[in-house]
Design an enzyme around this catalytic site. Sequence first.
Site, short mmCIF file in Angstrom:
data_model
loop_
_atom_site.label_atom_id
_atom_site.label_comp_id
_atom_site.label_asym_id
_atom_site.label_seq_id
_atom_site.Cartn_x
_atom_site.Cartn_y
_atom_site.Cartn_z
CD GLU A 41 -2.73 1.12 2.55
OE1 GLU A 41 -2.67 0.15 3.33
OE2 GLU A 41 -3.46 2.10 2.74
NE ARG A 266 3.64 -7.92 11.01
CZ ARG A 266 3.15 -7.16 10.02
NH1 ARG A 266 2.18 -7.60 9.25
NH2 ARG A 266 3.60 -5.94 9.82
CE LYS A 276 3.12 0.18 4.71
NZ LYS A 276 2.57 -0.06 3.38
P1 ATP Z 1 2.65 -1.95 7.76
O1 ATP Z 1 1.99 -2.48 8.98
O2 ATP Z 1 4.09 -1.63 7.95
O3 ATP Z 1 1.90 -0.84 7.10
P2 ATP Z 1 1.46 -3.59 5.83
O4 ATP Z 1 1.30 -5.05 5.87
O5 ATP Z 1 0.24 -2.77 6.04
O6 ATP Z 1 2.64 -3.20 6.77
P3 ATP Z 1 1.67 -3.39 3.02
O7 ATP Z 1 2.15 -2.25 2.21
O8 ATP Z 1 0.24 -3.73 2.98
O9 ATP Z 1 2.12 -3.10 4.49
O10 ATP Z 1 2.56 -4.68 2.76
C1 ATP Z 1 2.92 -5.17 1.50
C2 ATP Z 1 3.29 -6.60 1.65
O11 ATP Z 1 4.37 -6.74 2.57
C3 ATP Z 1 2.13 -7.40 2.20
O12 ATP Z 1 2.01 -8.59 1.47
C4 ATP Z 1 2.51 -7.66 3.63
O13 ATP Z 1 1.98 -8.86 4.08
C5 ATP Z 1 4.04 -7.67 3.56
N1 ATP Z 1 4.60 -7.30 4.85
C6 ATP Z 1 4.41 -6.15 5.54
N2 ATP Z 1 5.03 -6.19 6.72
C7 ATP Z 1 5.66 -7.38 6.79
C8 ATP Z 1 6.47 -8.03 7.78
N3 ATP Z 1 6.77 -7.44 8.95
N4 ATP Z 1 6.94 -9.26 7.50
C9 ATP Z 1 6.66 -9.86 6.33
N5 ATP Z 1 5.90 -9.32 5.38
C10 ATP Z 1 5.40 -8.08 5.59
MG MG Z 2 -1.46 -3.03 4.76
#
Ligand code: ATP
Ligand code: MG
Length: 566
Positions: A41, A266, A276
């Site tokens: 995102e 994760r 983020k």
């Molecule tokens: P954040 O909580 O930092 O915003 P998010 O999951 O909302 O993380 P996205 O931009 O939606 O962030 O993530 C893109 C991809 O990266 C998704 O498939 C998500 O599952 C993966 N991802 C995000 N954080 C992690 C993590 N800590 N470990 C492994 N994969 C991750």
């Molecule tokens: Mg997300």
Amino acid sequence: MSEEKNNAEAREGVDFIRAKIMADNASGRFGGRVHTRFPPEPNGYLHLGHAKSICLNFGVAREFNGQCNLRFDDTNPTKEEVEYVESIKEDVRWLGGDWEDREFYASSYFDKLYEYAEELIKMGKAYVDDLSADEIRAYRGTLTEPGKESPWRNRSVEENLDLFRRMKAGEFPDGSKVLRAKIDMASPNVVMRDPTIYRIRHAHHHRTGDKWCIYPMYDFTHPLSDSIEGITHSLCTLEFVNNREFYNWVLETLNVYHPEQTEFARLNLTHTILSKRKLIQLVQSGVVSGWDDPRMPTLCAMRRRGVPPEALHEFCRRIGMARSDSTVEYSLLEFCIREYLNAHTARWMAVLDPVRVIVDNFPEDGEEVFEMPLHPEDPSYGTRTVRFTREFYIERDDFRMDPPGKYHRLAPGREVRLRYAFLVTCTSAVLNEDGSVREIHCTYDPASRGGQSPDGRKVKGTIHWVSAKYGVPAKARLYDHLFAMDNPADVPEGKTFLDNVNPDSLREVDIVLEEAMKSLPVGETVQFERMGYFCKDRDSTEDLAVFNRTITLRDTWAKIASKGSM
Ligand code: ATP
Ligand code: MG
């Protein structure tokens, strides 16, 4: 887990995800195709957690001769910015992710998604609800109690279609109506209790502009985007386990091509925040200088700090894939960084906390020129020229008036080797009023050129040095963890994670470099002998170089591995 076992498992390359793909290929499930996607995102910069997902999705595609798409999951108009899109592309590319021409946006599918939503309405599988967000929450029930049906749940198809079209036309204010899937308010899976699939947001979108005032929810968009793109294996993190049922419901109900969602753990790291939403708070509150402040766990910060992408690949390989959440020791990341940099960086001498040394028996204007190897084990690095002069600097810590036992560096009456130069013996030291050392006096042995002992006498210590005449002043930024405690998200009542910030995470010091280091380019990471790895920062000017410490030389991994805490 022992390091050997960890290694062996990773090397075989058969974590449960790869095993699953192999089984699918064997059974011909997706016709032998492997097509993954990385779906960030664009609401912030990528961090180490994303590195795990990037390495997995692009790695799997590469290993199985498949493809991986980069898809921006841009369904939320108010939080997303073009700046983030650009940074994400740069970071994925840096990590070696290659999406070729497959740069996609969920927002490109808005027309299609809208059609699918109408289709659900026509099937009697979706309805417009007038309950407020709070009411919807209250009606949803809990894990132990079933939910309650909305009074608007049984509107006719015609009424639903009419209202949904008017939602799209902008007739209703934000939050006044939503479109919900009509599934089962008593489902044991709370996600299945008529999840919202569209909401009203009169907001400008970075790609679709003002075309839309209704936006699809992530849970509805994601399976359909995967389906439209022909994804085979939709790999996501464990928090989506309960959403898988809805993922399948959407695709089955609409009877469209059906990828399979699989969840993995994760990445959680000690001393580190990987969210983020929280990282943006560090930036906005000024705790750090920006998203790429070298103390941040973002990929741009890693790059600026001098961490090579190969170290992150190795880190991701070692942590492997698990089906349950755990926390990885930060020292494992450091181990991977050190291991790579040790083999791949040139060595230079820089003094971080200089104290002056004078060689009393060396000619006043004399100098000796040395060709020193840039890498002790790899001659392909070549050499550089270093000039030795009567006065030079050493680390303050490499001298003691009263040396403790086993101290093999400089002290009155003691002899040490100056790296690649000469053996010197300390004759005296001049102290400041406060007892600190002002200058140190030595004699050198002219027969010890190159640092060789001329008569076989033992000289245990070797220290680095920089000519006072030719050395170049510079600045170094020394970093410590931004959060000193293992779990910075663990916050006492009435505090926030910002209160956990380590006030001593950055120290800036005046240092002295060998003269030839002037020509190092910004972004280059080198070893300062005995002091660690440093990367020349973009804040450097013609007159003053600035180096960020990537990492110290000390290796704590061996200790940790033997404690078995990994
Ligand atoms: P954040 O909580 O930092 O915003 P998010 O999951 O909302 O993380 P996205 O931009 O939606 O962030 O993530 C893109 C991809 O990266 C998704 O498939 C998500 O599952 C993966 N991802 C995000 N954080 C992690 C993590 N800590 N470990 C492994 N994969 C991750
Ligand atoms: Mg997300």
